[in-house]
Design a protein around this motif. Structure first.
Motif, PDB file in Angstrom:
ATOM      1  N   TRP A 162      -9.244  13.181   2.271  1.00 25.82           N
ATOM      2  CA  TRP A 162      -8.968  13.215   1.005  1.00 25.82           C
ATOM      3  C   TRP A 162      -9.891  14.197  -0.138  1.00 25.82           C
ATOM      4  O   TRP A 162      -9.644  14.560  -1.097  1.00 25.82           O
ATOM      5  CB  TRP A 162      -8.541  11.949   0.419  1.00 25.82           C
ATOM      6  CG  TRP A 162      -9.661  11.005   0.222  1.00 25.82           C
ATOM      7  CD1 TRP A 162      -9.833   9.987   0.890  1.00 25.82           C
ATOM      8  CD2 TRP A 162     -10.547  10.814  -0.932  1.00 25.82           C
ATOM      9  NE1 TRP A 162     -10.923   9.306   0.663  1.00 25.82           N
ATOM     10  CE2 TRP A 162     -11.395   9.702  -0.834  1.00 25.82           C
ATOM     11  CE3 TRP A 162     -10.777  11.554  -2.128  1.00 25.82           C
ATOM     12  CZ2 TRP A 162     -12.465   9.150  -1.631  1.00 25.82           C
ATOM     13  CZ3 TRP A 162     -11.576  11.166  -3.133  1.00 25.82           C
ATOM     14  CH2 TRP A 162     -12.476  10.077  -2.730  1.00 25.82           C
ATOM     15  N   GLN A 163     -11.313  13.893   0.488  1.00 27.38           N
ATOM     16  CA  GLN A 163     -12.452  14.258  -0.134  1.00 27.38           C
ATOM     17  C   GLN A 163     -12.205  15.868  -0.651  1.00 27.38           C
ATOM     18  O   GLN A 163     -12.382  16.564  -1.446  1.00 27.38           O
ATOM     19  CB  GLN A 163     -13.615  13.876  -0.016  1.00 27.38           C
ATOM     20  CG  GLN A 163     -13.753  12.491  -0.076  1.00 27.38           C
ATOM     21  CD  GLN A 163     -13.543  11.909   1.247  1.00 27.38           C
ATOM     22  OE1 GLN A 163     -12.694  12.158   2.037  1.00 27.38           O
ATOM     23  NE2 GLN A 163     -14.529  10.583   1.493  1.00 27.38           N
ATOM     24  N   LEU A 164     -11.755  16.692   0.702  1.00 31.63           N
ATOM     25  CA  LEU A 164     -11.892  18.023   0.765  1.00 31.63           C
ATOM     26  C   LEU A 164     -10.671  18.675   0.043  1.00 31.63           C
ATOM     27  O   LEU A 164     -10.605  19.760  -0.190  1.00 31.63           O
ATOM     28  CB  LEU A 164     -12.031  18.547   2.215  1.00 31.63           C
ATOM     29  CG  LEU A 164     -13.258  18.134   2.999  1.00 31.63           C
ATOM     30  CD1 LEU A 164     -13.359  18.631   4.374  1.00 31.63           C
ATOM     31  CD2 LEU A 164     -14.381  18.755   2.202  1.00 31.63           C
ATOM     32  N   SER A 165      -9.469  17.751   0.132  1.00 34.62           N
ATOM     33  CA  SER A 165      -7.968  18.271  -0.459  1.00 34.62           C
ATOM     34  C   SER A 165      -7.871  17.991  -1.766  1.00 34.62           C
ATOM     35  O   SER A 165      -6.945  18.449  -2.228  1.00 34.62           O
ATOM     36  CB  SER A 165      -7.108  17.173   0.531  1.00 34.62           C
ATOM     37  OG  SER A 165      -7.349  17.350   1.908  1.00 34.62           O
ATOM     38  N   LEU A 166      -8.871  17.362  -2.509  1.00 37.93           N
ATOM     39  CA  LEU A 166      -8.672  16.924  -3.947  1.00 37.93           C
ATOM     40  C   LEU A 166      -8.680  18.412  -4.811  1.00 37.93           C
ATOM     41  O   LEU A 166      -8.113  18.590  -5.747  1.00 37.93           O
ATOM     42  CB  LEU A 166      -9.769  16.365  -4.591  1.00 37.93           C
ATOM     43  CG  LEU A 166      -9.874  14.898  -4.059  1.00 37.93           C
ATOM     44  CD1 LEU A 166     -11.178  14.162  -4.766  1.00 37.93           C
ATOM     45  CD2 LEU A 166      -8.684  14.148  -4.724  1.00 37.93           C
ATOM     46  N   ILE A 167      -9.081  19.466  -4.135  1.00 39.48           N
ATOM     47  CA  ILE A 167      -9.173  20.852  -4.633  1.00 39.48           C
ATOM     48  C   ILE A 167      -7.718  21.427  -5.230  1.00 39.48           C
ATOM     49  O   ILE A 167      -7.441  22.009  -6.121  1.00 39.48           O
ATOM     50  CB  ILE A 167      -9.935  21.918  -3.847  1.00 39.48           C
ATOM     51  CG1 ILE A 167     -10.017  23.296  -4.936  1.00 39.48           C
ATOM     52  CG2 ILE A 167      -9.442  22.399  -2.457  1.00 39.48           C
ATOM     53  CD1 ILE A 167     -10.733  23.266  -5.823  1.00 39.48           C
ATOM     54  N   PHE A 168      -6.726  20.970  -4.434  1.00 37.51           N
ATOM     55  CA  PHE A 168      -5.361  21.264  -4.281  1.00 37.51           C
ATOM     56  C   PHE A 168      -4.733  20.742  -5.643  1.00 37.51           C
ATOM     57  O   PHE A 168      -3.761  21.268  -6.127  1.00 37.51           O
ATOM     58  CB  PHE A 168      -4.622  21.087  -3.024  1.00 37.51           C
ATOM     59  CG  PHE A 168      -4.811  22.178  -2.049  1.00 37.51           C
ATOM     60  CD1 PHE A 168      -3.891  23.080  -2.058  1.00 37.51           C
ATOM     61  CD2 PHE A 168      -5.654  22.200  -1.034  1.00 37.51           C
ATOM     62  CE1 PHE A 168      -3.961  24.330  -1.148  1.00 37.51           C
ATOM     63  CE2 PHE A 168      -5.874  22.952  -0.107  1.00 37.51           C
ATOM     64  CZ  PHE A 168      -5.068  24.267  -0.102  1.00 37.51           C
ATOM     65  N   ILE A 169      -5.274  19.561  -5.889  1.00 38.44           N
ATOM     66  CA  ILE A 169      -4.732  19.063  -7.250  1.00 38.44           C
ATOM     67  C   ILE A 169      -5.048  20.006  -8.454  1.00 38.44           C
ATOM     68  O   ILE A 169      -4.290  20.051  -9.380  1.00 38.44           O
ATOM     69  CB  ILE A 169      -5.408  17.705  -7.423  1.00 38.44           C
ATOM     70  CG1 ILE A 169      -4.734  16.578  -6.255  1.00 38.44           C
ATOM     71  CG2 ILE A 169      -4.908  17.299  -8.858  1.00 38.44           C
ATOM     72  CD1 ILE A 169      -5.446  15.181  -6.473  1.00 38.44           C
ATOM     73  N   LEU A 272     -22.294  15.227   1.245  1.00 43.31           N
ATOM     74  CA  LEU A 272     -21.085  15.115   0.339  1.00 43.31           C
ATOM     75  C   LEU A 272     -19.963  14.548   0.703  1.00 43.31           C
ATOM     76  O   LEU A 272     -19.151  13.653   0.009  1.00 43.31           O
ATOM     77  CB  LEU A 272     -20.604  16.500  -0.329  1.00 43.31           C
ATOM     78  CG  LEU A 272     -21.862  17.243  -1.212  1.00 43.31           C
ATOM     79  CD1 LEU A 272     -21.359  18.522  -1.689  1.00 43.31           C
ATOM     80  CD2 LEU A 272     -22.065  16.382  -2.502  1.00 43.31           C
ATOM     81  N   VAL A 273     -19.683  14.815   1.932  1.00 43.37           N
ATOM     82  CA  VAL A 273     -18.815  14.133   3.013  1.00 43.37           C
ATOM     83  C   VAL A 273     -19.460  13.449   4.212  1.00 43.37           C
ATOM     84  O   VAL A 273     -19.715  14.094   5.333  1.00 43.37           O
ATOM     85  CB  VAL A 273     -17.661  15.205   3.413  1.00 43.37           C
ATOM     86  CG1 VAL A 273     -16.789  14.729   4.257  1.00 43.37           C
ATOM     87  CG2 VAL A 273     -17.145  16.129   2.153  1.00 43.37           C
ATOM     88  N   SER A 283      -9.524  20.420  11.331  1.00 45.91           N
ATOM     89  CA  SER A 283      -7.972  20.206  10.938  1.00 45.91           C
ATOM     90  C   SER A 283      -7.941  20.601   9.421  1.00 45.91           C
ATOM     91  O   SER A 283      -6.718  21.350   9.376  1.00 45.91           O
ATOM     92  CB  SER A 283      -7.785  18.896  11.284  1.00 45.91           C
ATOM     93  OG  SER A 283      -8.065  18.622  12.666  1.00 45.91           O
ATOM     94  N   VAL A 284      -8.742  20.346   8.740  1.00 47.43           N
ATOM     95  CA  VAL A 284      -8.460  20.575   7.300  1.00 47.43           C
ATOM     96  C   VAL A 284      -8.675  22.257   7.104  1.00 47.43           C
ATOM     97  O   VAL A 284      -7.757  22.597   6.199  1.00 47.43           O
ATOM     98  CB  VAL A 284      -9.673  19.924   6.492  1.00 47.43           C
ATOM     99  CG1 VAL A 284      -9.560  20.651   5.153  1.00 47.43           C
ATOM    100  CG2 VAL A 284      -9.339  18.561   6.554  1.00 47.43           C
ATOM    101  N   VAL A 285      -9.589  22.990   7.709  1.00 47.45           N
ATOM    102  CA  VAL A 285      -9.426  24.257   7.622  1.00 47.45           C
ATOM    103  C   VAL A 285      -8.337  25.074   8.183  1.00 47.45           C
ATOM    104  O   VAL A 285      -7.786  25.913   7.477  1.00 47.45           O
ATOM    105  CB  VAL A 285     -10.730  25.039   8.433  1.00 47.45           C
ATOM    106  CG1 VAL A 285     -10.739  26.421   8.443  1.00 47.45           C
ATOM    107  CG2 VAL A 285     -11.826  24.266   7.472  1.00 47.45           C
ATOM    108  N   VAL A 286      -7.705  24.428   9.290  1.00 43.68           N
ATOM    109  CA  VAL A 286      -6.704  25.075   9.862  1.00 43.68           C
ATOM    110  C   VAL A 286      -5.219  24.735   9.051  1.00 43.68           C
ATOM    111  O   VAL A 286      -4.396  25.740   8.750  1.00 43.68           O
ATOM    112  CB  VAL A 286      -6.430  24.349  11.144  1.00 43.68           C
ATOM    113  CG1 VAL A 286      -4.820  24.967  11.795  1.00 43.68           C
ATOM    114  CG2 VAL A 286      -7.389  24.982  12.281  1.00 43.68           C
TER     115      VAL A 286
END
Length: 376
Positions: A162-169, A272-273, A283-286
Motif C-alpha cells: 500500500w505504501q508504493l500504491s499511494l501515489i495513485f490516490i 522507506l519500504v 509485482s507492483v511494477v508489472v
C-alpha cells in the motif's frame, strides 16, 4: 433535445437495454471474469519470484505448467460470452432504433419532410444508429472489461504494497479531470461529424436524383466544388476528434509514467519500504505497467461512447416529433374516381406566397389530367 444533459440521455438510452437483462448479466459475468483471471495470474508473480526463483522451490512452477492451459481456455470462454452477449444486445438495440425511426418517417406529416433533407434523414438511420451500436457494444465491452481490470490491478497493488500504491490516490483526480474535459470535447465534435455526414449524404442524394439536370445545365463543376467543401469539412471534424483522442491518451499515460517513476525512486531509497521483497517489487511494477493499456483503451473508447450519446440526441430528436394524426371520420369502401377541387389554396411552410391559389377543377372517372403553367 439539445438542452438535455448527458445523464438524461444515457438514462433514456438505458430503456432500450431493459429487455435484455439476462444477456446483459451474462455479458457482465464474462467480461469481469475475464479481467479477474488476468489479475489473479499476474498476482502469482510474487510467489514465482520469491519462492520458485529465489528459494529454489520449483514445485510451484510444475503446478503452473499444468494449470496455465486450462485457465486460459476458461478465460477464452468468458471472453466469448462477454463479447458475444454485448454484441447481440447492441445489434438488437440498433435494429429497434432503426425500426422506430422508419416507422416515424412514414407517419410524419409532409411538413416534416419538407423541412428536413432526405440525406440527413437517411444518415440518421444508417450512420447515427451505427454510432449507437458502437456505444452499446464495443464501448460497453471496453468500459466494463478494462474498467474491471483497472480496479483489480489497483486492489492487487494496494494488497501487495500500500505504501508504493499511494501515489495513485494523488493522480486519480487528475485523470478524472482530463476525462471530464475531453468527454465534452468528444460530444461537441461528434455532433458536428453527424451534421457533416448528413450534409454529405444530402449532396450525393441530390446529385444522383437530379443528375440529368446537372448534365443539362453543365453544373458538374459547381456540384463538385460544393461536395469538396462538405467533404473537407467532414475530414476536419474527424481530425479534431482524433487530435482530442491522442492528446487525452498521451496525457493520462504521462501521468501514469510519473507514478511509476515515483515508485521506482521510493524503492531505490533504503529504509522507506522495509517489507519490500523482489517479488513484491516486481509485482507492483508489472501491475503499474499493465495499467497503461487499459487506461489508454478507456480514454480512447470514451470518444466512441460520446459519439454514441451524441447520436442518441440526434435520434431522440426525431423520435420526439409528433406524428400526423388521422382525423378523418368518413370511411369509403370503393371510390368512383371523380375528383373535385373547389377553391384549393396551398402554401409551403415558412412561405408567404401561395403555390396554389383558389384552384378549381373537376375530373371525370378514368379521365387523364395534365397540369402546366402558361408561358405568358
Amino acid at each position: 433535445m439539445d438542452s438535455q444533459v448527458p445523464d438524461k440521455i444515457f438514462k433514456r438510452f438505458r430503456v432500450y437495454l431493459k429487455d435484455y437483462k439476462l444477456a446483459f448479466a451474462v455479458a457482465i459475468i464474462g467480461m469481469i471474469g475475464y479481467s479477474v483471471i488476468d489479475v489473479l495470474v499476474l498476482a502469482q508473480l510474487e510467489t514465482l519470484v520469491d519462492d520458485s526463483l529465489g528459494k529454489g522451490d520449483y514445485e510451484y512452477l510444475r503446478l503452473a505448467a499444468f494449470f496455465i492451459v486450462p485457465i486460459f481456455i476458461f478465460r477464452g470462454v468468458l471472453n466469448f460470452l462477454g463479447t458475444y452477449s454485448v454484441s447481440w444486445i447492441g445489434n438488437h438495440v440498433v435494429m429497434r432504433m432503426r425500426q422506430e425511426l422508419f416507422s416515424r418517417y412514414i407517419h410524419f406529416p409532409v411538413e416534416f419532410h419538407d423541412n428536413n433533407s432526405t440525406g440527413k434523414l437517411i444518415s440518421k438511420v444508417i450512420y447515427d444508429t451505427e454510432q449507437v451500436a458502437n456505444a452499446s457494444s464495443k464501448a460497453l465491452i471496453i468500459l466494463v472489461r478494462e474498467g474491471a481490470l483497472v480496479i483489480g490491478l489497483l486492489i492487487a497493488m494496494f494488497y501487495k504494497s500500500w505504501q508504493l500504491s499511494l501515489i495513485f490516490i494523488l493522480i486519480g483526480p487528475l485523470v478524472a479531470v482530463i476525462v471530464a474535459v475531453v468527454s465534452k470535447r468528444f460530444r461537441l465534435v461528434s455532433r458536428r461529424i453527424q451534421d457533416a455526414m448528413g450534409g454529405l449524404t444530402s449532396s450525393v442524394e441530390q446529385v444522383l436524383k437530379g443528375h440529368k439536370v446537372v448534365l443539362m445545365f453543365g453544373g458538374q463543376d459547381i456540384e463538385n466544388k460544393s461536395f469538396a467543401g462538405k467533404n473537407n469539412h467532414n475530414r476536419q471534424q474527424n481530425m479534431k476528434l482524433i487530435v482530442a483522442r491522442i492528446l487525452s491518451v498521451s496525457s493520462i499515460q504521462v501521468i501514469a509514467s510519473i507514478a511509476l517513476a515515483v515508485v521506482l525512486y521510493v524503492a531505490s531509497t533504503p529504509g522507506l519500504v522495509t517489507t519490500l521483497t523482489p517479488g513484491v517489487f516486481v509485482s507492483v511494477v508489472v501491475f503499474m505497467t499493465m495499467l497503461l493499456k487499459p487506461l489508454k483503451q478507456l480514454t480512447t473508447v470514451n470518444s466512441e461512447f460520446q459519439k454514441g450519446m451524441a447520436a442518441c440526441v440526434s435520434i431522440f430528436d426525431v423520435l420526439d416529433q409528433h406524428i400526423e394524426e388521422d382525423k378523418g371520420t368518413q370511411s369509403i369502401t370503393r371510390v368512383q374516381g371523380k375528383i373535385d377541387f373547389n377553391n384549393v389554396t396551398f402554401r409551403y411552410p415558412s412561405k408567404e406566397n401561395a403555390a396554389l391559389k383558389k384552384l378549381i377543377f373537376f375530373s371525370q372517372t378514368r379521365a387523364n389530367i395534365c397540369s402546366g403553367r402558361p408561358f405568358w
